[in-house]
Design a protein around this motif. Sequence first.
Motif, PDB file in Angstrom:
ATOM      1  N   GLY A 273      -4.811   9.790  35.586  1.00 12.44           N
ATOM      2  CA  GLY A 273      -3.556   9.083  35.351  1.00 12.44           C
ATOM      3  C   GLY A 273      -3.517   7.673  35.875  1.00 12.44           C
ATOM      4  O   GLY A 273      -2.764   6.844  35.353  1.00 12.44           O
ATOM      5  N   VAL A 274      -4.330   7.379  36.910  1.00 17.66           N
ATOM      6  CA  VAL A 274      -4.344   6.029  37.470  1.00 17.66           C
ATOM      7  C   VAL A 274      -5.785   5.668  37.772  1.00 17.66           C
ATOM      8  O   VAL A 274      -6.528   6.471  38.327  1.00 17.66           O
ATOM      9  N   ILE A 275      -6.226   4.466  37.366  1.00 18.83           N
ATOM     10  CA  ILE A 275      -7.598   4.022  37.619  1.00 18.83           C
ATOM     11  C   ILE A 275      -7.583   2.538  37.955  1.00 18.83           C
ATOM     12  O   ILE A 275      -6.957   1.737  37.264  1.00 18.83           O
ATOM     13  N   LEU A 276      -8.245   2.185  39.039  1.00 13.95           N
ATOM     14  CA  LEU A 276      -8.354   0.801  39.500  1.00 13.95           C
ATOM     15  C   LEU A 276      -9.822   0.510  39.752  1.00 13.95           C
ATOM     16  O   LEU A 276     -10.516   1.310  40.406  1.00 13.95           O
ATOM     17  N   GLY A 277     -10.312  -0.612  39.260  1.00 13.67           N
ATOM     18  CA  GLY A 277     -11.716  -0.943  39.454  1.00 13.67           C
ATOM     19  C   GLY A 277     -11.946  -2.428  39.634  1.00 13.67           C
ATOM     20  O   GLY A 277     -11.218  -3.256  39.089  1.00 13.67           O
ATOM     21  N   GLY A 278     -12.963  -2.766  40.432  1.00 11.48           N
ATOM     22  CA  GLY A 278     -13.323  -4.160  40.671  1.00 11.48           C
ATOM     23  C   GLY A 278     -14.027  -4.307  41.993  1.00 11.48           C
ATOM     24  O   GLY A 278     -14.652  -3.365  42.499  1.00 11.48           O
ATOM     25  N   THR A 279     -13.902  -5.497  42.559  1.00  8.94           N
ATOM     26  CA  THR A 279     -14.502  -5.743  43.869  1.00  8.94           C
ATOM     27  C   THR A 279     -13.471  -5.746  44.989  1.00  8.94           C
ATOM     28  O   THR A 279     -13.833  -5.777  46.170  1.00  8.94           O
ATOM     29  N   ASP A 280     -12.204  -5.720  44.625  1.00  7.14           N
ATOM     30  CA  ASP A 280     -11.126  -5.697  45.618  1.00  7.14           C
ATOM     31  C   ASP A 280     -10.028  -4.786  45.086  1.00  7.14           C
ATOM     32  O   ASP A 280      -9.244  -5.186  44.223  1.00  7.14           O
ATOM     33  N   VAL A 281      -9.973  -3.550  45.582  1.00  2.00           N
ATOM     34  CA  VAL A 281      -9.072  -2.530  45.051  1.00  2.00           C
ATOM     35  C   VAL A 281      -8.153  -2.034  46.156  1.00  2.00           C
ATOM     36  O   VAL A 281      -8.603  -1.748  47.267  1.00  2.00           O
ATOM     37  N   ALA A 282      -6.861  -1.944  45.844  1.00  2.00           N
ATOM     38  CA  ALA A 282      -5.893  -1.410  46.802  1.00  2.00           C
ATOM     39  C   ALA A 282      -4.946  -0.471  46.056  1.00  2.00           C
ATOM     40  O   ALA A 282      -4.291  -0.884  45.098  1.00  2.00           O
ATOM     41  N   LEU A 283      -4.881   0.779  46.483  1.00  2.00           N
ATOM     42  CA  LEU A 283      -4.018   1.781  45.858  1.00  2.00           C
ATOM     43  C   LEU A 283      -2.875   2.144  46.794  1.00  2.00           C
ATOM     44  O   LEU A 283      -3.096   2.469  47.961  1.00  2.00           O
ATOM     45  N   ASP A 284      -1.653   2.067  46.289  1.00  2.00           N
ATOM     46  CA  ASP A 284      -0.467   2.530  46.997  1.00  2.00           C
ATOM     47  C   ASP A 284      -0.250   3.995  46.598  1.00  2.00           C
ATOM     48  O   ASP A 284       0.346   4.293  45.562  1.00  2.00           O
ATOM     49  N   GLU A 285      -0.777   4.904  47.418  1.00  2.00           N
ATOM     50  CA  GLU A 285      -0.749   6.331  47.072  1.00  2.00           C
ATOM     51  C   GLU A 285       0.680   6.845  46.900  1.00  2.00           C
ATOM     52  O   GLU A 285       0.960   7.623  45.996  1.00  2.00           O
ATOM     53  N   ALA A 286       1.587   6.422  47.765  1.00  2.00           N
ATOM     54  CA  ALA A 286       2.946   6.953  47.749  1.00  2.00           C
ATOM     55  C   ALA A 286       3.655   6.652  46.435  1.00  2.00           C
ATOM     56  O   ALA A 286       4.427   7.467  45.936  1.00  2.00           O
ATOM     57  N   ASN A 287       3.393   5.471  45.877  1.00  2.00           N
ATOM     58  CA  ASN A 287       4.084   5.061  44.660  1.00  2.00           C
ATOM     59  C   ASN A 287       3.187   5.079  43.426  1.00  2.00           C
ATOM     60  O   ASN A 287       3.598   4.651  42.347  1.00  2.00           O
ATOM     61  N   SER A 288       1.953   5.562  43.572  1.00  2.00           N
ATOM     62  CA  SER A 288       1.004   5.691  42.468  1.00  2.00           C
ATOM     63  C   SER A 288       0.860   4.380  41.692  1.00  2.00           C
ATOM     64  O   SER A 288       0.949   4.341  40.470  1.00  2.00           O
ATOM     65  N   LYS A 289       0.600   3.325  42.420  1.00  2.00           N
ATOM     66  CA  LYS A 289       0.342   2.032  41.794  1.00  2.00           C
ATOM     67  C   LYS A 289      -0.555   1.229  42.717  1.00  2.00           C
ATOM     68  O   LYS A 289      -0.778   1.593  43.876  1.00  2.00           O
ATOM     69  N   GLY A 290      -1.123   0.130  42.200  1.00  2.00           N
ATOM     70  CA  GLY A 290      -2.016  -0.649  43.042  1.00  2.00           C
ATOM     71  C   GLY A 290      -2.443  -1.929  42.369  1.00  2.00           C
ATOM     72  O   GLY A 290      -1.922  -2.319  41.319  1.00  2.00           O
ATOM     73  N   THR A 291      -3.436  -2.586  42.982  1.00  2.00           N
ATOM     74  CA  THR A 291      -3.958  -3.838  42.461  1.00  2.00           C
ATOM     75  C   THR A 291      -5.477  -3.776  42.445  1.00  2.00           C
ATOM     76  O   THR A 291      -6.097  -3.035  43.223  1.00  2.00           O
TER      77      THR A 291
END
Length: 434
Positions: A273-291
């Motif tokens: 449901g959520v995928i983030l990729g790159g060299t600088d990844v930050a996931l906000d687990e509580a709100n299921s979003k990130g950069t």
Amino acid sequence: MPRQLALSLLLTSLLCATAQAQGLAPAEQRIADEVKAWQPQAIDLLERSARINSGTMNLQGVRAVGEVFRQELDALGFKTAWIDMPRDMGRAGHLVANRSGTTVQGKRLLLLGHLDTVFETDAPGPLWQREGDSARGQGVGDMKGGNVIVIAALRALQRAGALDNTSISVVFTGDEEEAGHPREVSRRDLVELARRSDVALSFEGAITDASGQALATVGRRATASFDLDVKGRQGHSQGVFGNGGYGAVYEAARILDGFRQAVAEPGLTFNPGVILGGTDVALDEANSKGTAAGKTNVIANTVTIRGDLRYLDYPQRDRAHARMREIVAQSLPGASAAISFRDSYPPMAVTPGNLKLLEQYSQASNDAGLGTVGAVPPSARGAGDIQFVAPLIDSLDGLGASGGGAHSPGERVDLTSLERSAIRAAILIYRLTR
């Protein structure tokens, strides 16, 4: 085909082929008549509860809806209580009601509903909008309509003198749409009541098939999640596939496609449901979003994936876990990955006891002139509170109101279904408690 699916489909065909209407006994006919006579008041009760926003996080609203139904249960002779949850859980709590005669006859029943909806205070869509024999509103089907059916059925039984010497508990939870953590606390009282009961009936929305036949739920898939964390060797993009390795993004793609090709089986689903990729990844687990950030000429070193996993029973879960771990371990050069799993709602397995309940429910419906009731395939329903009690006692779900558009601004309820479902439920409760 898994045994659970085969059992439910077989029973559905048998019910359709063999059920014979026997008619209602005089006491049962009075119960049905009481339901019909109260239909205008049932619609009024639904409107009053629907006009109060009770999104899971609107704790005051959840309690206010609970008070509406608490007054109804008090009037029927139930002893009611509000069970608070710990403050740091951020949940409103649950309404619990009990009634038990001095000499209990028949089965001890546990009736389930929930007070909260997915619609928080800023959600679009009307609270209540009457449209002839239907109404639109937040949670009118999921599941304030089901709560009203509980009250309508119990009221009819009480008016007919059929609640005496019965053991019936009612639990309307305040956080079904997003159960509080830890589950051991938020569902503790529900589980304890189940241990003192013989049968659980849940009033989540009813489903009909393309022909109009009513369907009930004898099984639900478990809900769980998986966390997939992938690492790659960062470097210049000119070295990809060679000395630079394949990087985290190709490794993540390999793994997910491997799941798609080699893990799937009937009744099992898994969704990244959520995928983030790159060299600088930050996931906000509580709100299921990130950069995520990276450059096209740099091999990505990180991919973070969070996914949903649903299964019919624990053997199916264990097979999926084992195969997914095997796929994760087959890393591309210059990459590695780790996967972990978290269970949430247990499975409601299709058991002989659940199938027997469906047979009894279908017979009650047929005898009342409302037709047979078939079985919903377990894979067609999401998670529900009944899954916490189904491992302990025989259980049946989907006894609530019919409608459509659940969880959307267009959620609607078929108001005529309140009467039909309440008659079915009241007759079933009557027969189970004799």
